[in-house]
Design a protein around this motif. Structure first.
Motif, PDB file in Angstrom:
ATOM      1  N   LEU A 244       0.834  -1.195   0.000  1.00  0.00           N
ATOM      2  CA  LEU A 244       0.000   0.000   0.000  1.00  0.00           C
ATOM      3  C   LEU A 244       0.872   1.249   0.000  1.00  0.00           C
ATOM      4  O   LEU A 244       0.668   2.176  -0.795  1.00  0.00           O
TER       5      LEU A 244
ATOM      6  N   SER B 190      -7.021  -0.634  -7.515  1.00  0.00           N
ATOM      7  CA  SER B 190      -5.779  -0.069  -6.975  1.00  0.00           C
ATOM      8  C   SER B 190      -5.462   1.311  -7.528  1.00  0.00           C
ATOM      9  O   SER B 190      -4.930   2.145  -6.806  1.00  0.00           O
TER      10      SER B 190
ATOM     11  N   LEU C  32      -5.317   3.195  -4.234  1.00  0.00           N
ATOM     12  CA  LEU C  32      -3.936   3.226  -3.749  1.00  0.00           C
ATOM     13  C   LEU C  32      -3.167   4.412  -4.314  1.00  0.00           C
ATOM     14  O   LEU C  32      -2.530   5.159  -3.572  1.00  0.00           O
TER      15      LEU C  32
ATOM     16  N   GLY D  90      -4.597   7.133  -1.847  1.00  0.00           N
ATOM     17  CA  GLY D  90      -3.380   6.825  -1.087  1.00  0.00           C
ATOM     18  C   GLY D  90      -2.279   7.846  -1.365  1.00  0.00           C
ATOM     19  O   GLY D  90      -1.599   8.309  -0.454  1.00  0.00           O
TER      20      GLY D  90
END
Ligand SMILES: *[C@@H]1O[C@H](CO)[C@@H](O)[C@H](O)[C@H]1NC(C)=O
Ligand SMILES: CC(=O)N[C@H]1CO[C@H](CO)[C@@H](O)[C@@H]1O
Length: 464
Positions: A86, A113, A117, A121
Motif C-alpha cells: 500500500l 488499486s 492506492l 493513497g
C-alpha cells in the motif's frame, strides 16, 4: 458498502456474521439489523492523530486490504495488499511529482488499486487535496477541473480516449491541470490529448494490482510505460520471455528453461519473486496463486510472477505495453494484439468505441478477427471508409474480418472491455440481432453479412 447494495449485503450477511466480519453502510443510518452506519461515526470521530496502540502489531507484512482484480477473464480474484505494498504504490504519486499544494481529481472506482492506492493513497502520502467523483463523465470533466482548481488528473487509457472523443470546445485549454497520472494510454491517444488540451505532463506507469513490480515514465516519452533502468533491474529483476500465443504458454528450450527475447521483440513480462518483490497471491486461493507463478525461468528452481502482459523493450530500454496474454490471438500464423487493432480502429471518424477479439471459424487454424463497434451519435457506418482505413494502417491478417455494431460496449468497473461473451456469440446473423458486416476484399468494403455468406463460411465453401 454503499447503502444501494443493501439487498446483496443482506443475502450474504449471515455468512459474514458467522466469520465475525463487521459490515458498515456508507450512510448515516442503517436499515439492516447487524449492519452499522459509518457516516455518523466518522462525523463524531476526533481529529487528533490515532493513538499508537491502535496500530501496535501492524507491520509491513500485515494485510491492509483485499483488492479484486477486474475480471476481464473469469471471476475477479481477491489480491492481497499488504501495508508495505500500500505504501509503495501510494508513493507513485510522490515519485511522479505530486505536491502538497496539488488538487488531484479521481473519477476511477475506489475498489481498484489505481483510484484507491495511487489516487487517494497518493494524496494521503503527500498531503494533497483529493477531489472524488463517483462516476466518470466526459462532458463534465473539464468543468469539474475548473470548478475545483484541479492540478493533477488520474486516468486509465480509455478515459483519455473518451475525453478526446468529446466535441472540440473553445475553452478546451482553459484549465489548471499540469499533470496526468495513470496507465494504459496508447501513443495515438496521448498525442491527440496533448494537442487538444495543452501541455499536460503525463506520468504513465505500469503495474498489476497483485504484481510485485512496475515501471513508470515520469518524463513523458509518448507511448512508453517507462524505462528499465539499472536500478529497477537490480531491485526487481524482470525478463521479457518468448511466448507461444497459440499454446498459451512460454516457449522453453531443450533444458526446459524460458528464452529471453531481444530488444524490439514482444515477450511475456515476468518478475522474479524475491524478498524485495514478494508476491502475496490471492486470498484463500492457493491454486490461483500458484497459477500466477512461473517456475524454472532462467534457472532450475527459480520463481517469477507471471504478469500476463506482453511488452516490448526498444534498444534504449523503453518499455511498451502490447497486449494482455489472453487478448492476443493467432490468425494466419501471426499474433494479433487486440489493443493495437482497437487503437487503430478508434481513429476512424464514425467509431466511438471498439472492442476487438477473435472468433473460431470452421476449418481455420487460430481465430479470425472481429470488432464490436459502437458508432458516434448520429454517425452512420461507412464500409468503404473502414476498409480503406484498415488496408492503409493494418497488416491484412490483423484487419477484422467481421464487424458487429452495438449500441454500447460492455465494460468492467475499471473501463476494461469484456470479450468472453462476444467471442462465444461469434458471427452468426441467424442468432445475433446486431447488424453484422463482412470484410469483402473483392468489393474493397465491409458489406452486410448475409445468411448466405455465413453459410458459405460455415460449410467451408468460402475461404477466409
Ligand atoms: C479556486 O481558485 C480561486 C482563485 O484562486 C478561488 O477563488 C476559489 O475559491 C478556488 N476554488 C476552490 C473550490 O477551492
Ligand atoms: C524514466 C524514463 O524512462 N523517462 C523517460 C521518459 O521519456 C522521456 C522523453 O523521451 C525520456 O527522456 C526519459 O528518459
Amino acid at each position: 458498502v454503499p447503502a444501494e447494495l443493501r439487498e446483496a449485503v443482506e443475502e450474504v450477511l449471515p455468512d459474514l456474521e458467522r466469520d465475525g466480519i463487521r459490515v458498515f453502510y456508507l450512510s448515516s443510518a442503517s436499515p439492516t439489523p447487524g449492519v452499522e452506519a459509518l457516516l455518523g461515526a466518522i462525523e463524531a470521530a476526533p481529529d487528533e492523530p490515532l493513538p499508537a496502540w491502535h496500530r501496535a502489531g501492524v507491520t509491513g507484512d500485515s494485510k491492509a486490504m483485499y483488492i479484486y482484480t477486474s475480471g476481464t477473464t473469469g471471476l475477479p480474484k481477491a489480491a492481497v495488499i499488504t501495508e508495505l505494498k500500500l505504501m509503495m504504490v501510494a508513493s507513485l504519486a510522490r515519485i511522479c511529482g505530486v505536491r502538497q499544494d496539488d488538487v488531484v481529481y479521481t473519477t476511477l472506482p475506489l475498489y481498484h488499486s489505481a483510484g484507491l492506492l495511487v489516487g487517494v493513497g497518493g494524496c494521503l502520502d503527500v498531503g494533497a487535496t483529493c477531489v472524488l467523483r463517483s462516476k466518470f463523465s466526459a462532458s463534465q470533466f473539464w468543468a469539474d477541473c475548473r470548478r475545483y482548481n484541479v492540478t493533477v488528473i488520474q486516468y486509465v487509457g480509455e478515459l483519455m480516449r473518451y475525453l478526446c472523443n468529446t466535441p472540440q470546445r473553445p475553452d478546451d485549454r482553459e484549465h489548471g491541470v499540469r499533470m496526468a497520472l495513470g496507465n494504459g494510454m496508447r501513443a495515438e491517444v496521448w498525442k491527440e490529448f496533448l494537442r487538444r488540451f495543452g501541455p499536460v505532463a503525463v506520468c504513465e506507469f505500469y503495474g498489476a494490482t497483485e504484481g510485485n513490480a512496475g515501471f513508470i515514465n515520469y518524463t513523458g516519452k509518448v507511448g512508453s510505460v517507462g524505462r528499465a533502468n539499472r536500478f529497477i533491474q537490480l531491485f526487481a529483476p524482470f525478463e521479457l520471455i518468448r511466448y507461444n500465443v497459440e499454446q498459451d504458454e512460454p516457449v522453453r528450450d531443450e533444458r526446459g528453461l524460458c528464452i529471453p527475447v531481444p530488444p524490439g521483440e514482444t515477450g511475456l513480462l515476468v518478475v522474479k519473486i524475491t524478498k524485495n518483490t514478494p508476491f502475496h497471491g490471492y486470498a484463500g486461493d492457493a491454486q490461483k496463486t500458484e497459477k500466477k507463478i512461473l517456475r524454472d525461468v532462467l534457472a532450475k528452481g527459480d520463481a517469477y510472477f507471471n504478469s500476463g502482459d506482453l511488452l516490448m523493450m526498444d534498444s534504449e530500454r523503453f518499455m511498451y505495453f502490447q497486449d494482455r496474454v489472453g487478448d492476443t490471438f493467432r490468425w494466419k500464423g501471426e499474433n494479433v494484439a487486440t489493443t493495437e487493432v482497437e487503437a487503430t480502429l478508434a481513429l476512424v471518424s464514425f467509431i466511438q468505441d471498439v472492442n476487438v477479439y477473435g472468433v473460431a471459424v470452421p476449418g481455420c487454424e487460430g481465430r479470425c478477427g472481429m470488432a464490436a463497434v459502437c458508432l458516434k451519435a448520429g454517425a452512420t457506418f461507412d464500409g468503404d471508409k473502414l476498409y480503406a482505413h484498415t488496408r492503409d494502417t493494418l497488416p491484412a491478417y490483423a484487419a477484422p474480418r467481421f464487424v458487429r455494431i452495438q449500441d454500447s460496449l460492455e465494460i468492467t468497473g475499471t473501463f476494461k472491455q469484456c470479450k468472453n461473451n462476444l467471442v462465444k456469440e461469434g458471427f452468426d446473423p441467424g442468432t445475433i440481432r446486431d447488424r453484422l458486416f463482412f470484410r469483402d476484399d473483392a468489393r474493397r468494403s465491409y458489406v452486410p453479412l448475409t445468411p448466405q455468406t455465413f453459410a458459405a463460411i460455415r460449410d467451408m465453401k468460402l475461404s477466409l
